[in-house]
Design a protein around this motif. Structure first.
Motif, PDB file in Angstrom:
ATOM      1  N   ALA A  11     -20.339   3.792  52.694  1.00  0.00           N
ATOM      2  CA  ALA A  11     -20.852   4.385  51.350  1.00  0.00           C
ATOM      3  C   ALA A  11     -21.352   5.237  51.277  1.00  0.00           C
ATOM      4  O   ALA A  11     -20.940   5.863  50.957  1.00  0.00           O
ATOM      5  CB  ALA A  11     -22.779   2.843  51.272  1.00  0.00           C
ATOM      6  N   ARG A  12     -22.125   6.118  53.053  1.00  0.00           N
ATOM      7  CA  ARG A  12     -21.760   7.094  53.185  1.00  0.00           C
ATOM      8  C   ARG A  12     -20.362   7.685  52.841  1.00  0.00           C
ATOM      9  O   ARG A  12     -20.349   8.882  52.952  1.00  0.00           O
ATOM     10  CB  ARG A  12     -22.449   7.650  54.628  1.00  0.00           C
ATOM     11  N   MET A  13     -19.474   7.657  53.393  1.00  0.00           N
ATOM     12  CA  MET A  13     -17.890   7.329  53.641  1.00  0.00           C
ATOM     13  C   MET A  13     -17.776   8.379  52.085  1.00  0.00           C
ATOM     14  O   MET A  13     -17.285   8.939  51.549  1.00  0.00           O
ATOM     15  CB  MET A  13     -17.117   6.927  53.985  1.00  0.00           C
ATOM     16  N   ALA A  14     -18.776   7.382  51.372  1.00  0.00           N
ATOM     17  CA  ALA A  14     -18.203   7.332  50.110  1.00  0.00           C
ATOM     18  C   ALA A  14     -18.838   8.628  48.980  1.00  0.00           C
ATOM     19  O   ALA A  14     -17.924   9.149  48.064  1.00  0.00           O
ATOM     20  CB  ALA A  14     -18.399   6.144  48.967  1.00  0.00           C
ATOM     21  N   ARG A  15     -19.268   9.160  49.880  1.00  0.00           N
ATOM     22  CA  ARG A  15     -20.665  10.451  49.385  1.00  0.00           C
ATOM     23  C   ARG A  15     -19.242  12.000  49.365  1.00  0.00           C
ATOM     24  O   ARG A  15     -19.303  12.376  48.692  1.00  0.00           O
ATOM     25  CB  ARG A  15     -21.974  11.462  49.967  1.00  0.00           C
ATOM     26  N   HIS A  16     -18.874  11.949  50.426  1.00  0.00           N
ATOM     27  CA  HIS A  16     -17.413  13.056  50.357  1.00  0.00           C
ATOM     28  C   HIS A  16     -16.431  12.734  49.564  1.00  0.00           C
ATOM     29  O   HIS A  16     -16.172  11.477  48.778  1.00  0.00           O
ATOM     30  CB  HIS A  16     -16.614  12.434  51.583  1.00  0.00           C
ATOM     31  N   PRO A  17     -15.760  14.144  49.160  1.00  0.00           N
ATOM     32  CA  PRO A  17     -14.817  14.181  47.625  1.00  0.00           C
ATOM     33  C   PRO A  17     -13.988  14.399  48.035  1.00  0.00           C
ATOM     34  O   PRO A  17     -12.843  13.924  46.562  1.00  0.00           O
ATOM     35  CB  PRO A  17     -15.813  15.911  47.365  1.00  0.00           C
ATOM     36  N   GLY A  18     -13.060  14.157  49.233  1.00  0.00           N
ATOM     37  CA  GLY A  18     -12.100  13.767  49.441  1.00  0.00           C
ATOM     38  C   GLY A  18     -11.695  12.276  50.047  1.00  0.00           C
ATOM     39  O   GLY A  18     -10.881  11.674  50.150  1.00  0.00           O
ATOM     40  N   VAL A  19     -12.780  10.929  49.692  1.00  0.00           N
ATOM     41  CA  VAL A  19     -12.316  10.307  50.709  1.00  0.00           C
ATOM     42  C   VAL A  19     -12.216   8.797  49.514  1.00  0.00           C
ATOM     43  O   VAL A  19     -13.781   9.137  48.556  1.00  0.00           O
ATOM     44  CB  VAL A  19     -13.269   9.810  51.288  1.00  0.00           C
ATOM     45  N   THR A  20     -11.736   8.247  48.959  1.00  0.00           N
ATOM     46  CA  THR A  20     -11.508   6.975  48.361  1.00  0.00           C
ATOM     47  C   THR A  20     -12.267   5.488  48.943  1.00  0.00           C
ATOM     48  O   THR A  20     -11.862   5.901  50.018  1.00  0.00           O
ATOM     49  CB  THR A  20     -10.878   7.067  47.060  1.00  0.00           C
ATOM     50  N   VAL A  21     -13.136   4.677  48.721  1.00  0.00           N
ATOM     51  CA  VAL A  21     -13.509   4.152  49.217  1.00  0.00           C
ATOM     52  C   VAL A  21     -13.416   2.540  47.811  1.00  0.00           C
ATOM     53  O   VAL A  21     -13.421   2.612  47.011  1.00  0.00           O
ATOM     54  CB  VAL A  21     -14.990   3.929  49.629  1.00  0.00           C
ATOM     55  N   ALA A  22     -12.683   1.366  48.781  1.00  0.00           N
ATOM     56  CA  ALA A  22     -12.641   0.178  48.151  1.00  0.00           C
ATOM     57  C   ALA A  22     -13.400  -1.151  48.946  1.00  0.00           C
ATOM     58  O   ALA A  22     -12.986  -1.092  50.093  1.00  0.00           O
ATOM     59  CB  ALA A  22     -11.204  -0.493  47.611  1.00  0.00           C
ATOM     60  N   VAL A  23     -14.327  -1.619  48.995  1.00  0.00           N
ATOM     61  CA  VAL A  23     -15.230  -2.456  49.258  1.00  0.00           C
ATOM     62  C   VAL A  23     -14.680  -4.469  48.866  1.00  0.00           C
ATOM     63  O   VAL A  23     -14.257  -4.188  47.531  1.00  0.00           O
ATOM     64  CB  VAL A  23     -16.449  -3.102  49.020  1.00  0.00           C
ATOM     65  N   VAL A  24     -13.637  -4.886  49.515  1.00  0.00           N
ATOM     66  CA  VAL A  24     -13.191  -6.281  49.583  1.00  0.00           C
ATOM     67  C   VAL A  24     -13.841  -7.145  50.125  1.00  0.00           C
ATOM     68  O   VAL A  24     -14.206  -7.312  51.327  1.00  0.00           O
ATOM     69  CB  VAL A  24     -11.669  -5.735  49.726  1.00  0.00           C
ATOM     70  N   ARG A  25     -14.373  -7.917  49.000  1.00  0.00           N
ATOM     71  CA  ARG A  25     -15.434  -8.860  48.752  1.00  0.00           C
ATOM     72  C   ARG A  25     -14.615 -10.652  49.109  1.00  0.00           C
ATOM     73  O   ARG A  25     -13.732 -10.694  48.138  1.00  0.00           O
ATOM     74  CB  ARG A  25     -16.405  -9.063  48.804  1.00  0.00           C
ATOM     75  N   PHE A  26     -14.550 -10.612  50.035  1.00  0.00           N
ATOM     76  CA  PHE A  26     -13.663 -12.407  50.401  1.00  0.00           C
ATOM     77  C   PHE A  26     -14.942 -13.476  50.023  1.00  0.00           C
ATOM     78  O   PHE A  26     -15.596 -14.024  51.041  1.00  0.00           O
ATOM     79  CB  PHE A  26     -13.763 -12.446  52.078  1.00  0.00           C
ATOM     80  N   LEU A  27     -14.397 -14.122  49.118  1.00  0.00           N
ATOM     81  CA  LEU A  27     -15.651 -15.211  48.756  1.00  0.00           C
ATOM     82  C   LEU A  27     -15.075 -16.929  49.237  1.00  0.00           C
ATOM     83  O   LEU A  27     -13.793 -17.229  48.702  1.00  0.00           O
ATOM     84  CB  LEU A  27     -15.838 -15.075  47.060  1.00  0.00           C
ATOM     85  N   PRO A  28     -15.140 -17.555  49.240  1.00  0.00           N
ATOM     86  CA  PRO A  28     -14.943 -18.829  50.201  1.00  0.00           C
ATOM     87  C   PRO A  28     -14.994 -19.709  48.511  1.00  0.00           C
ATOM     88  O   PRO A  28     -15.750 -19.650  47.242  1.00  0.00           O
ATOM     89  CB  PRO A  28     -16.160 -19.502  50.565  1.00  0.00           C
ATOM     90  N   ALA A  29     -13.621 -20.229  48.579  1.00  0.00           N
ATOM     91  CA  ALA A  29     -13.505 -21.003  47.513  1.00  0.00           C
ATOM     92  C   ALA A  29     -13.762 -22.529  47.386  1.00  0.00           C
ATOM     93  O   ALA A  29     -14.494 -22.657  48.346  1.00  0.00           O
ATOM     94  CB  ALA A  29     -11.858 -21.481  47.739  1.00  0.00           C
ATOM     95  N   ARG A  30     -14.255 -22.929  45.858  1.00  0.00           N
ATOM     96  CA  ARG A  30     -14.848 -23.944  45.844  1.00  0.00           C
ATOM     97  C   ARG A  30     -14.772 -25.031  46.499  1.00  0.00           C
ATOM     98  O   ARG A  30     -13.924 -25.197  46.738  1.00  0.00           O
ATOM     99  CB  ARG A  30     -15.059 -23.809  43.773  1.00  0.00           C
ATOM    100  N   GLY A  31     -16.016 -25.477  46.173  1.00  0.00           N
ATOM    101  CA  GLY A  31     -15.689 -27.109  47.428  1.00  0.00           C
ATOM    102  C   GLY A  31     -16.151 -26.376  49.318  1.00  0.00           C
ATOM    103  O   GLY A  31     -15.927 -27.394  49.677  1.00  0.00           O
ATOM    104  N   ILE A  32     -15.902 -25.484  49.303  1.00  0.00           N
ATOM    105  CA  ILE A  32     -16.625 -25.320  50.891  1.00  0.00           C
ATOM    106  C   ILE A  32     -18.374 -24.376  50.638  1.00  0.00           C
ATOM    107  O   ILE A  32     -18.102 -23.878  50.323  1.00  0.00           O
ATOM    108  CB  ILE A  32     -15.347 -23.294  51.004  1.00  0.00           C
ATOM    109  N   LYS A  33     -18.784 -25.314  52.046  1.00  0.00           N
ATOM    110  CA  LYS A  33     -19.748 -25.381  51.945  1.00  0.00           C
ATOM    111  C   LYS A  33     -20.835 -23.898  52.495  1.00  0.00           C
ATOM    112  O   LYS A  33     -19.730 -23.659  53.168  1.00  0.00           O
ATOM    113  CB  LYS A  33     -20.830 -26.192  52.627  1.00  0.00           C
ATOM    114  N   ASP A  34     -21.428 -22.758  52.296  1.00  0.00           N
ATOM    115  CA  ASP A  34     -21.754 -22.093  52.575  1.00  0.00           C
ATOM    116  C   ASP A  34     -23.263 -21.621  53.218  1.00  0.00           C
ATOM    117  O   ASP A  34     -24.231 -22.976  52.586  1.00  0.00           O
ATOM    118  CB  ASP A  34     -21.746 -20.515  53.069  1.00  0.00           C
TER     119      ASP A  34
END
Length: 820
Positions: free
Chosen positions: A665-688
């Motif tokens: 998130a700090r890197m995203a402030r840089h005008p030359g840096v693009t950031v992608a956050v990839v969240r891995f969600l557990p499939a349905r039926g998997i308890k967390d």
């Protein structure tokens, strides 16, 4: 005082006697007899060391005990064994070789000593050293007073000798303490530095006592003899200081940086040791003191100190030093021990040392447990005491009965004091920080303090690229504490060097500026500072020269002192352009231990900078010039806008992933840096865990809010049900063209990831399951990887699954590299 006179025929050396086929015995010749004795001595001492090492017993204990076992106390009580293996006719050869080798051992100790350590350590070491000598000396002198030693029939009652014996009980030598602290990986600790400084103070006192003892012995002959003895010692010191040392400095000056010293120079100094030893014996100071003086005159460290250590260490320290200890054991007979005034004197000296070290330590605000540990370490006995007591025995000042008492007492004191002190002192305790020092909890307008550890120039481009991506501005400044980690060589005491920023900055691009590796590394970061507006980046360079096994203490100590939020480490494997990786075992040892006890968050950088891959490949021209060494005399601001990088953050959940997301998130402030956050969600039926899920959801919502206000940041989600799907998504990052992937280290609570099973297949389990997968040479990816571990509160660092035992066992270090 004499135990008898041994008469024997001097045996042949070898080769001319009758062999076993002619009815002869090889053991009647000196060389075969010496070979059997060496093998037996080394085998027994090594086995004892292996058995006693889990109990934190130093090597000196096992080596002296090995000699006692071989001596008249145990095995040599059998007349047949003694006559076969240690006959009287073999004593001259054994004693000559042991003494000859010990002279070189003492010389090497002097080479590795740094007399300036006392000055650098300040008054603390001097005060503790003086107090720890004066009080036990006074108490031992009281025990020796009047007619107290009448009960010891084999003591020559002369005041000079009794003072020398009291002093030997009261002194703690650097040569004794340094190997013990090195074996326990405490050289870099605060206690280790204080102990070595205090021991060098007592070494200086011991040197004065030695000179005084020599003069007193000469005065018994005549006052004129005493004057000649003083002039002889002064002449030896003058020749070493004004003739030998300038030659050593000239040799170092003529040796190109990074090149070994010419063999002829090494041979010259080894020959000088023999001449100095010969002269020292003539004037009565004995060869050991002359060898020590000569060693102190030789500059420690590479290239000369390292070359001399390589030539001497393996053979002499590994083989002949145990032989000398065994010689003392052969003169020790536990069956001659009797309780007398001497044991009381030894106890008074031990107690006086305990109090004499503890009192000033507590006054100087050293914690109580640390003060007790320090006083116990200062009570350690070793090679100096063995040499001193052997000198007393050889010169008929004491008999074998008193010698046995002194030797057994020294072994007992060391065998008890060292393990107790090691158990009481935990260097990691001071790194337990109760205040949050993480990127996640850092205020938006607070400066980011980073401790970047580099080993060589190959680590510079990647570190510069990460710093550039971190977007330093006068409003959000970065304070960089640069620590170059150098493995110790040719020294016994570690060295910590704070560099002068103004002096280094003034030499950037200057004609005739030094071109050592350290200067090139430091100047590259100063140029990075000059590229940014004033106040955006501040660089503070340091260098530590220490063993890999205790280098982490220096890293964590600096992180505590400078209140850093992040420690940046480099992965121990260097990816090669031709494929595969080169691994440095020593770097891995440092990384593991820092991860275990760090007082703030830690990031391990896997830099794929070979060829056309990795984050550092995307450094613009200006930054490349910073590294290559071209001069820049003024500050510039345009370079920051030339930097372009695509960064992905993988979010599975947990504190480590939240730390990684805060950094991007700090890197995203840089005008030359693009950031992608990839969240891995557990499939349905998997308890967390619902509680963990709520905390992660809040963190993701904050990031989504930031992404809504920024064109450089976006968030996407991936539904995964097993590890195969996770690996498929990770491989898909290649096509997306990312330059850097940031991920947390620990995911034990993530329900999709069977961490315990995967950790068994990990190459580097300390990086975590995903981190190890991305860092593996088998997982061929074009992007660099940053693996983050968030600070654990109160020093309760939770290890990565499957790695904790490996971390505990990684005490030994090494700098050797190999292909994998």
């Amino acid at each position: 005082m004499d135990d008898g006179i041994d008469c024997y025929v001097v045996p042949q050396t070898t080769g001319t006697g009758r062999n076993i086929f002619q009815g002869g015995s090889p053991m009647e010749e000196s060389l075969p007899l010496l070979g059997v004795q060496l093998v037996l001595i080394v085998a027994i001492t090594r086995v004892l060391y292996f058995l006693l090492k889990p109990f934190k017993q130093p090597r000196v204990v096992s080596e002296i005990m090995g000699g006692i076992i071989l001596g008249p106390s145990v095995l040599s009580r059998n007349p047949a064994f003694k006559e076969t293996v240690f006959p009287a006719r073999g004593d001259p050869v054994l004693h000559t070789i042991a003494t000859f080798g010990l002279m070189y051992v003492i010389f090497l100790i002097g080479v590795r000593m740094d007399p300036m350590l006392v000055v650098r350590s300040g008054k603390k070491g001097v005060i503790i050293g003086l107090s720890g000598f004066i009080l036990p000396l006074a108490m031992a002198a009281v025990g020796f007073s009047d007619a107290a030693m009448d009960a010891e029939p084999d003591v020559t009652r002369r005041s000079t000798f009794l003072f020398a014996l009291s002093a030997s009980i009261s002194i703690t030598s650097f040569a004794v303490l340094s190997p013990i602290l090195s074996e326990l990986n405490l050289l870099n600790s605060d206690l280790g530095r204080t102990a070595m400084s205090a021991s060098m103070t007592t070494d200086g006192i011991a040197w004065l006592i030695m000179v005084g003892y020599t003069l007193a012995e000469a005065f018994l002959v005549s006052p004129v003899t005493s004057l000649w003895a003083f002039l002889s010692v002064a002449a030896l010191a003058a020749v070493i200081l004004f003739a030998v040392r300038p030659v050593a400095l000239k040799v170092i000056e003529r040796t190109p940086p990074g090149k070994p010293v010419d063999e002829n120079y090494v041979f010259f100094f080894l020959l000088i040791v023999l001449l100095v030893g010969f002269y020292s014996d003539i004037i009565g100071t004995n060869s050991f003191h002359g060898a020590l003086m000569l060693g102190l005159a030789i500059p420690d460290g590479p290239p000369l100190g390292t070359a001399l250590g390589e030539k001497i260490d393996a053979m002499v320290s590994g083989l002949i030093l145990p032989l000398y200890y065994a010689m003392t054991g052969l003169s020790t007979d536990v069956w001659r021990l009797h309780w007398g005034r001497l044991q009381l004197v030894i106890f008074l000296g031990w107690f006086g040392k305990l109090v004499g070290v503890m009192a000033p330590s507590l006054y100087l605000e050293i914690p109580f447990r640390d003060a007790v540990s320090l006083s116990l370490f200062m009570n350690s006995k070793g090679i100096v005491e063995v040499i001193t007591f052997t000198f007393f025995l050889t010169n008929k000042l004491i008999g074998k009965s008193m010698f046995s008492v002194l030797m057994c007492s020294s072994v007992a004191i060391t065998a008890v004091s060292v393990p107790v002190a090691a158990c009481l002192y935990d260097p990691a305790r001071r790194y337990a920080v109760y205040k949050r020092r993480t990127l996640q909890h850092l205020k938006a307008d607070a400066d980011l303090r980073v401790l970047a550890c580099v080993h060589d120039q190959s680590h510079v481009p990647g570190t510069l690229a990460l710093l550039e991506a971190s977007h330093a501005t006068p409003q959000t400044p970065i304070g960089l504490y640069l620590l170059q980690l150098v493995e110790i060589a040719g020294r016994s005491a570690p060295v910590f060097i704070p560099h002068n920023p103004r002096r280094n900055a003034s030499r950037i691009g200057a004609p005739g500026a030094p071109s050592s590796e350290s200067d090139r590394i430091i100047n590259a970061f100063f140029r990075h500072e000059l590229r940014h507006p004033e106040g955006a980046v501040s660089v503070h360079p340091f260098t530590t020269i220490s063993p890999y096994s205790s280098m982490h203490d220096e890293v964590c100590r600096l992180a505590v002192e400078k209140r850093t939020s992040l420690i940046l480490l480099h992965h121990h494997k260097r990816h090669m352009l031709a494929g595969g990786a080169r691994a440095a075992v020593g770097i891995r040892v440092v990384n593991r231990k820092v991860l275990e006890v760090a007082p703030c968050s830690v990031a391990v950088f896997v830099d794929r900078n070979a060829g056309s891959v990795g984050l550092s490949n995307f450094i613009p021209g200006a930054l490349q010039q910073d590294y290559s060494g071209s001069s820049m005399g003024s500050r510039a601001t345009s370079g920051a806008h030339q930097f372009h990088a695509a960064v992905a953050a993988l979010f599975f959940g947990g504190g480590d992933d939240r730390e990684a997301m805060s950094y991007v998130a700090r890197m995203a402030r840089h005008p030359g840096v693009t950031v992608a956050v990839v969240r891995f969600l557990p499939a349905r039926g998997i308890k967390d865990d619902p509680a963990d899920r709520r905390v992660d959801n809040r963190a993701i919502e904050e990031v989504k809010a930031l992404a809504a206000r920024s064109r450089n940041m976006r968030v996407r989600e991936e539904l995964v049900g097993d590890m195969e799907r996770i690996v498929e998504v990770l491989r898909g990052l290649d096509k997306a063209g990312y330059d850097l992937v940031v991920v947390g280290m620990r995911h034990r609570w993530y329900p999709v990831m069977p961490a315990n099973g995967l950790a068994d297949w990990s190459e580097c389990p300390e990086l975590g399951v995903i981190g190890d997968l991305l860092a593996s040479s088998d997982f061929d990816t074009p992007y660099s990887v940053l693996i983050m571990k968030q600070q654990d509160q109160a020093g309760l660092n939770a290890a990565v699954p499957g790695a904790q035992d490996l971390w505990r066992g990684g005490g030994g270090g090494g700098s050797s590299q190999h292909r994998q």
